[in-house]
Scaffold this active site. Structure first.
Site, PDB file in Angstrom:
ATOM      1  N   TYR A 204      31.866  37.597  41.766  1.00 10.23           N
ATOM      2  CA  TYR A 204      31.327  36.964  40.561  1.00 10.23           C
ATOM      3  C   TYR A 204      30.868  35.544  40.884  1.00 10.23           C
ATOM      4  O   TYR A 204      29.785  35.106  40.475  1.00 10.23           O
ATOM      5  CB  TYR A 204      32.405  36.951  39.479  1.00 10.23           C
ATOM      6  CG  TYR A 204      32.055  36.178  38.229  1.00 10.23           C
ATOM      7  CD1 TYR A 204      31.283  36.755  37.225  1.00 10.23           C
ATOM      8  CD2 TYR A 204      32.523  34.874  38.035  1.00 10.23           C
ATOM      9  CE1 TYR A 204      30.982  36.058  36.064  1.00 10.23           C
ATOM     10  CE2 TYR A 204      32.228  34.170  36.880  1.00 10.23           C
ATOM     11  CZ  TYR A 204      31.457  34.761  35.901  1.00 10.23           C
ATOM     12  OH  TYR A 204      31.158  34.054  34.754  1.00 10.23           O
TER      13      TYR A 204
ATOM     14  N   SER B  24      28.480  29.343  35.989  1.00  7.25           N
ATOM     15  CA  SER B  24      29.927  29.188  35.889  1.00  7.25           C
ATOM     16  C   SER B  24      30.374  28.154  36.906  1.00  7.25           C
ATOM     17  O   SER B  24      29.744  27.982  37.955  1.00  7.25           O
ATOM     18  CB  SER B  24      30.635  30.521  36.168  1.00  7.25           C
ATOM     19  OG  SER B  24      32.036  30.320  36.328  1.00  7.25           O
TER      20      SER B  24
END
Length: 247
Positions: free
Chosen positions: A156, A142
């Protein structure tokens, strides 16, 4: 026919990748955790399009489930040629001082440990060192690995930073064993994962800050994944493709 395992493939980027992989001639293992109906819909769509696919349940945060996933793939399809480490979770947006250890353990087990164990099992099957035919691993990271996702989900982001480091290290470790390892870093993609973080409309809220002034689609990310998984990227390993609209 080459076989590909895609973890977390019942929705979003994983589902789009499964459909595209089948169109490119892969027999696809659609892994899912809870949503059996969605996974079977992906499989049905692939079969209707003339492809080959099967849905296999496994919780990627649990090693016994991963071992079962790979064993079942061996039984059904034989040789493994590609792994897409796509499964991952995020939780409610919050600052670090609000995050407890149980949440960290959930995030890291699913987003880091599970990916490493899946890659380990893939290497055992694909590496020339063990009599395999070579293959590819694509890790879905990501852009949060670079931005840190402050005030939203820093845990995350940390997990995705670990995946980037893992991608680089593993690529070098198995480069002479016929295995290429690469990563895709998506961001601002219209998928259900934003609802998991508590803000389903997140992409629309921030799209004016994206140079292309729009969010991306799961299929756009899938195209990058399939390129890295295919022979078209045969001289690329340890690299990343950012699918982020210019951010």
């Amino acid at each position: 026919m080459k076989t590909m395992i895609i973890t977390g493939a019942s929705r979003g980027i994983g589902a789009a990748t499964a459909v595209l992989a089948a169109q490119h001639g892969f027999a696809v293992v659609v892994n899912y955790h809870k949503n059996k109906i969605a996974a079977e819909k992906v499989v049905a769509d692939i079969i209707e399009g003339g492809g080959k696919a099967v849905a296999i349940q496994a919780d990627i945060s649990k090693e016994p489930d991963i071992l079962r996933l790979f064993a079942e793939t061996d039984r059904l399809f034989g040789n493994l040629h590609s792994l897409v480490n796509n499964a991952g979770i995020l939780e409610q947006q919050m600052r670090l001082e609000e995050i407890d250890t149980s949440r960290l353990n959930r995030i890291f087990s699913a987003n880091i440990t599970g990916q490493l164990i899946c890659a380990r099992e893939a290497i055992k099957r694909m590496s020339l060192k063990y009599g395999g035919q070579g293959g590819t691993i694509v890790n879905v990271s990501s852009i949060a690995a670079r931005t840190g996702a402050p005030n939203e989900y820093i845990d995350y982001a940390v997990s995705k930073g670990a995946i980037d480091t893992f991608t680089i290290g593993l690529a070098k470790e198995v480069a002479d064993e016929g295995i290429r390892v690469n990563g895709v870093r998506p961001a601002f993609i219209y998928t259900d994962i934003h609802a998991d973080g508590g803000e389903p409309g997140r992409v629309d809220r921030i799209k004016e800050n994206i140079p292309m002034k729009r969010g991306g689609t799961a299929t756009e990310v899938a195209e990058a994944i399939i390129w890295l998984a295919s022979d078209k990227s045969s001289y690329s390993t340890g690299i990343f493709i950012d699918v982020t609209g210019g951010r």
